[in-house]
Write a protein that holds these residues in place. Structure first.
Motif, mmCIF file in Angstrom:
data_model
loop_
_atom_site.group_PDB
_atom_site.id
_atom_site.type_symbol
_atom_site.label_atom_id
_atom_site.label_comp_id
_atom_site.label_asym_id
_atom_site.label_seq_id
_atom_site.Cartn_x
_atom_site.Cartn_y
_atom_site.Cartn_z
ATOM 1 N N ASN A 189 0.478 -90.198 6.327
ATOM 2 C CA ASN A 189 1.601 -90.622 7.159
ATOM 3 C C ASN A 189 2.816 -89.729 6.929
ATOM 4 O O ASN A 189 3.567 -89.417 7.867
ATOM 5 C CB ASN A 189 1.950 -92.080 6.850
ATOM 6 N N CYS A 190 2.993 -89.294 5.674
ATOM 7 C CA CYS A 190 4.094 -88.391 5.341
ATOM 8 C C CYS A 190 3.948 -87.068 6.095
ATOM 9 O O CYS A 190 4.920 -86.549 6.666
ATOM 10 C CB CYS A 190 4.110 -88.168 3.830
ATOM 11 N N LEU A 191 2.740 -86.520 6.119
ATOM 12 C CA LEU A 191 2.501 -85.263 6.819
ATOM 13 C C LEU A 191 2.612 -85.438 8.329
ATOM 14 O O LEU A 191 3.078 -84.536 9.044
ATOM 15 C CB LEU A 191 1.129 -84.707 6.457
ATOM 16 N N LYS A 192 2.210 -86.595 8.818
ATOM 17 C CA LYS A 192 2.343 -86.883 10.248
ATOM 18 C C LYS A 192 3.821 -86.898 10.640
ATOM 19 O O LYS A 192 4.212 -86.339 11.672
ATOM 20 C CB LYS A 192 1.677 -88.227 10.561
ATOM 21 N N ASN A 193 4.654 -87.534 9.826
ATOM 22 C CA ASN A 193 6.088 -87.558 10.100
ATOM 23 C C ASN A 193 6.691 -86.157 10.024
ATOM 24 O O ASN A 193 7.603 -85.815 10.793
ATOM 25 C CB ASN A 193 6.802 -88.485 9.108
ATOM 26 N N LEU A 194 6.174 -85.352 9.095
ATOM 27 C CA LEU A 194 6.655 -83.977 8.979
ATOM 28 C C LEU A 194 6.338 -83.198 10.246
ATOM 29 O O LEU A 194 7.169 -82.426 10.744
ATOM 30 C CB LEU A 194 6.021 -83.314 7.757
ATOM 31 N N ARG A 195 5.142 -83.384 10.785
ATOM 32 C CA ARG A 195 4.762 -82.724 12.034
ATOM 33 C C ARG A 195 5.681 -83.158 13.186
ATOM 34 O O ARG A 195 6.107 -82.348 14.002
ATOM 35 C CB ARG A 195 3.326 -83.083 12.399
ATOM 36 N N GLU A 196 5.964 -84.433 13.233
ATOM 37 C CA GLU A 196 6.692 -84.977 14.380
ATOM 38 C C GLU A 196 8.192 -84.720 14.312
ATOM 39 O O GLU A 196 8.836 -84.482 15.342
ATOM 40 C CB GLU A 196 6.429 -86.483 14.486
ATOM 41 N N HIS A 197 8.754 -84.758 13.103
ATOM 42 C CA HIS A 197 10.219 -84.706 12.974
ATOM 43 C C HIS A 197 10.734 -83.418 12.330
ATOM 44 O O HIS A 197 11.936 -83.141 12.424
ATOM 45 C CB HIS A 197 10.708 -85.915 12.171
ATOM 46 N N GLY A 198 9.868 -82.665 11.661
ATOM 47 C CA GLY A 198 10.281 -81.386 11.106
ATOM 48 C C GLY A 198 10.892 -81.451 9.729
ATOM 49 O O GLY A 198 11.074 -80.413 9.080
ATOM 50 N N SER A 199 11.236 -82.641 9.252
ATOM 51 C CA SER A 199 11.781 -82.779 7.900
ATOM 52 C C SER A 199 11.450 -84.169 7.361
ATOM 53 O O SER A 199 11.350 -85.130 8.134
ATOM 54 C CB SER A 199 13.298 -82.552 7.881
ATOM 55 N N ILE A 200 11.288 -84.247 6.044
ATOM 56 C CA ILE A 200 10.969 -85.525 5.402
ATOM 57 C C ILE A 200 11.498 -85.519 3.971
ATOM 58 O O ILE A 200 11.770 -84.463 3.396
ATOM 59 C CB ILE A 200 9.446 -85.794 5.343
ATOM 60 N N TYR A 201 11.628 -86.710 3.416
ATOM 61 C CA TYR A 201 11.756 -86.896 1.973
ATOM 62 C C TYR A 201 10.418 -87.427 1.474
ATOM 63 O O TYR A 201 9.821 -88.314 2.088
ATOM 64 C CB TYR A 201 12.866 -87.889 1.635
ATOM 65 N N ALA A 202 9.947 -86.884 0.352
ATOM 66 C CA ALA A 202 8.662 -87.295 -0.214
ATOM 67 C C ALA A 202 8.832 -87.582 -1.700
ATOM 68 O O ALA A 202 9.763 -87.088 -2.339
ATOM 69 C CB ALA A 202 7.621 -86.205 0.001
ATOM 70 N N PRO A 203 7.925 -88.358 -2.268
ATOM 71 C CA PRO A 203 8.026 -88.666 -3.699
ATOM 72 C C PRO A 203 7.478 -87.545 -4.573
ATOM 73 O O PRO A 203 6.605 -86.782 -4.171
ATOM 74 C CB PRO A 203 7.173 -89.927 -3.846
ATOM 75 N N SER A 204 8.000 -87.442 -5.787
ATOM 76 C CA SER A 204 7.409 -86.613 -6.835
ATOM 77 C C SER A 204 6.844 -87.564 -7.884
ATOM 78 O O SER A 204 6.812 -88.781 -7.672
ATOM 79 C CB SER A 204 8.460 -85.686 -7.450
ATOM 80 N N PHE A 205 6.404 -87.034 -9.014
ATOM 81 C CA PHE A 205 5.879 -87.887 -10.077
ATOM 82 C C PHE A 205 6.681 -87.663 -11.345
ATOM 83 O O PHE A 205 6.844 -86.521 -11.793
ATOM 84 C CB PHE A 205 4.392 -87.594 -10.347
ATOM 85 N N ASP A 206 7.211 -88.732 -11.895
ATOM 86 C CA ASP A 206 8.002 -88.668 -13.129
ATOM 87 C C ASP A 206 7.071 -88.929 -14.309
ATOM 88 O O ASP A 206 6.679 -90.070 -14.567
ATOM 89 C CB ASP A 206 9.122 -89.714 -13.068
ATOM 90 N N HIS A 207 6.701 -87.868 -15.022
ATOM 91 C CA HIS A 207 5.759 -88.023 -16.132
ATOM 92 C C HIS A 207 6.378 -88.783 -17.298
ATOM 93 O O HIS A 207 5.658 -89.408 -18.081
ATOM 94 C CB HIS A 207 5.275 -86.646 -16.590
ATOM 95 N N GLY A 208 7.706 -88.743 -17.425
ATOM 96 C CA GLY A 208 8.360 -89.496 -18.484
ATOM 97 C C GLY A 208 8.244 -90.995 -18.275
ATOM 98 O O GLY A 208 8.022 -91.759 -19.217
ATOM 99 N N VAL A 209 8.354 -91.417 -17.027
ATOM 100 C CA VAL A 209 8.255 -92.838 -16.669
ATOM 101 C C VAL A 209 6.818 -93.235 -16.405
ATOM 102 O O VAL A 209 6.409 -94.372 -16.639
ATOM 103 C CB VAL A 209 9.146 -93.142 -15.443
ATOM 104 N N GLY A 210 6.036 -92.280 -15.885
ATOM 105 C CA GLY A 210 4.645 -92.572 -15.561
ATOM 106 C C GLY A 210 4.456 -93.170 -14.191
ATOM 107 O O GLY A 210 3.450 -93.839 -13.930
ATOM 108 N N ASP A 211 5.400 -92.931 -13.292
ATOM 109 C CA ASP A 211 5.335 -93.469 -11.939
ATOM 110 C C ASP A 211 5.937 -92.467 -10.953
ATOM 111 O O ASP A 211 6.679 -91.558 -11.358
ATOM 112 C CB ASP A 211 6.100 -94.787 -11.844
ATOM 113 N N PRO A 212 5.644 -92.637 -9.658
ATOM 114 C CA PRO A 212 6.285 -91.794 -8.650
ATOM 115 C C PRO A 212 7.801 -91.959 -8.661
ATOM 116 O O PRO A 212 8.320 -93.011 -9.042
ATOM 117 C CB PRO A 212 5.688 -92.294 -7.329
ATOM 118 N N LYS A 213 8.490 -90.913 -8.251
ATOM 119 C CA LYS A 213 9.940 -90.923 -8.092
ATOM 120 C C LYS A 213 10.237 -90.708 -6.620
ATOM 121 O O LYS A 213 10.005 -89.636 -6.067
ATOM 122 C CB LYS A 213 10.589 -89.826 -8.938
ATOM 123 N N GLU A 214 10.752 -91.737 -5.990
ATOM 124 C CA GLU A 214 10.907 -91.715 -4.538
ATOM 125 C C GLU A 214 11.957 -90.703 -4.083
ATOM 126 O O GLU A 214 12.967 -90.466 -4.752
ATOM 127 C CB GLU A 214 11.288 -93.114 -4.038
#
Length: 311
Positions: A189-214
């Motif tokens: 869905n993230c890539l679909k939005n990128l195709r349609e709108h040209g820009s997006i915010y996506a999550p990374s992964f915080d290894h210190g916390v052990g969870d995605p970082k939005e």
């Protein structure tokens, strides 16, 4: 005879010629550039046929015949050469993109320990360095924008609280990194939005916390090349197959499984795991995942032969 369209990438990389005898047709093809140095099957399953006067029009057909066409393989004498050649492969795509919101999205898959994150970032760094030389509108007084960016699949891990809600939470945490501990539908869905709108915010992964970082990765209108890197991007089943269809080009780093597992073991120990725990983790989780990932190599458009980083 089954006929269907094939990708723009294939049209750009190959040329063909045709000779016809009574009752028979023979089609020969060759790389458009001798610099590719990719092996060509002598008994291809897929023959590329030109329809029209020029391949620049990219109006071609894919004809399914008898035997299998080999996937192009990129080999080099050093890892730096591999980075350089992949960057040069993508630079023309960035330079020719006329639509400012158009993205050329590459899916890069490999087993754990193959170096896909390093490769993705090194290729992106080289593209951004070379870009001002290929874009004459920029000079010393105008800073050229970055045109390439990496989107890691790690940001699409399930959260720990989602693993806690599974039927067997202990197993879910122990197998974190397996395909079912990711959210491929969200990435699609993230890539679909990128195709349609040209820009997006996506999550990374915080290894210190052990969870995605939005919202930690921003892909803007100026980015023309996006390299998505992750383990399972080329799996050919279910939602993973749907995700794979979002890529303009699919790369796979081919590495011996024992070598990749040695790298993963060292990484576990380096991050603080006791050697016996690290070894158990490799055998229980990382190796089964790697074996599954290696089966997806057949779905790639380009296979990159692994090489030691020190070579």
């Amino acid at each position: 005879m089954e006929v269907c369209y094939f990708s723009q990438t294939a049209a750009g990389n190959w040329a063909s010629s045709e000779s016809t005898n009574p009752g028979k047709s023979r089609i020969c093809f060759r790389p458009r550039s001798s610099e590719l140095n990719f092996p060509i099957s002598r008994s291809p399953k897929t023959l590329l046929v030109q329809r029209g006067a020029s391949f620049r029009k990219e109006r071609c057909l894919k004809i399914a015949c008898g035997q299998k066409l080999q996937i192009p393989v990129l080999q080099a004498s050093s890892i730096e050469e591999i980075y350089d050649r992949l960057a040069e492969r993508l630079i023309p795509t960035a330079a020719e993109a006329s639509n400012p919101s158009r993205k050329y999205i590459v899916g890069l898959a490999a087993p754990p320990g193959a170096g896909k994150s390093t490769l993705a970032h090194e290729v992106v760094r080289r593209i951004n360095k070379l870009w001002p030389q290929r874009a004459p509108s920029f000079n010393d007084q105008v800073e050229a924008p970055e045109v390439a960016v990496v989107l890691p699949m790690d940001g699409f891990h399930l959260y720990r609280h989602q693993l806690d809600d599974m039927e067997n939470p202990d197993e879910a945490h122990a197998r974190r990194g397996a395909p079912w501990t990711f959210d491929p539908a969200r990435l699609k869905n993230c890539l679909k939005n990128l195709r349609e709108h040209g820009s997006i915010y996506a999550p990374s992964f915080d290894h210190g916390v052990g969870d995605p970082k939005e919202n930690d990765v921003f892909i803007s209108l100026q980015h023309k090349v996006v390299i998505v890197e992750g383990n399972y991007l080329l799996l050919g089943e279910g939602i993973w197959k749907e995700l794979s269809s979002m890529f303009d080009e699919k790369w796979f780093i081919d590495i011996e499984i024992d070598k990749s597992m040695q790298r993963v073991l060292k990484r576990h120990i380096f991050t603080g795991k006791p050697p016996d725990v690290a070894k158990w983790r490799v055998e229980y989780n990382d190796r089964p995942n790697a074996e599954l990932i290696l089966h997806s190599k057949k779905n790639a458009d380009l296979i990159i032969k692994s090489i030691d980083f020190t070579s």
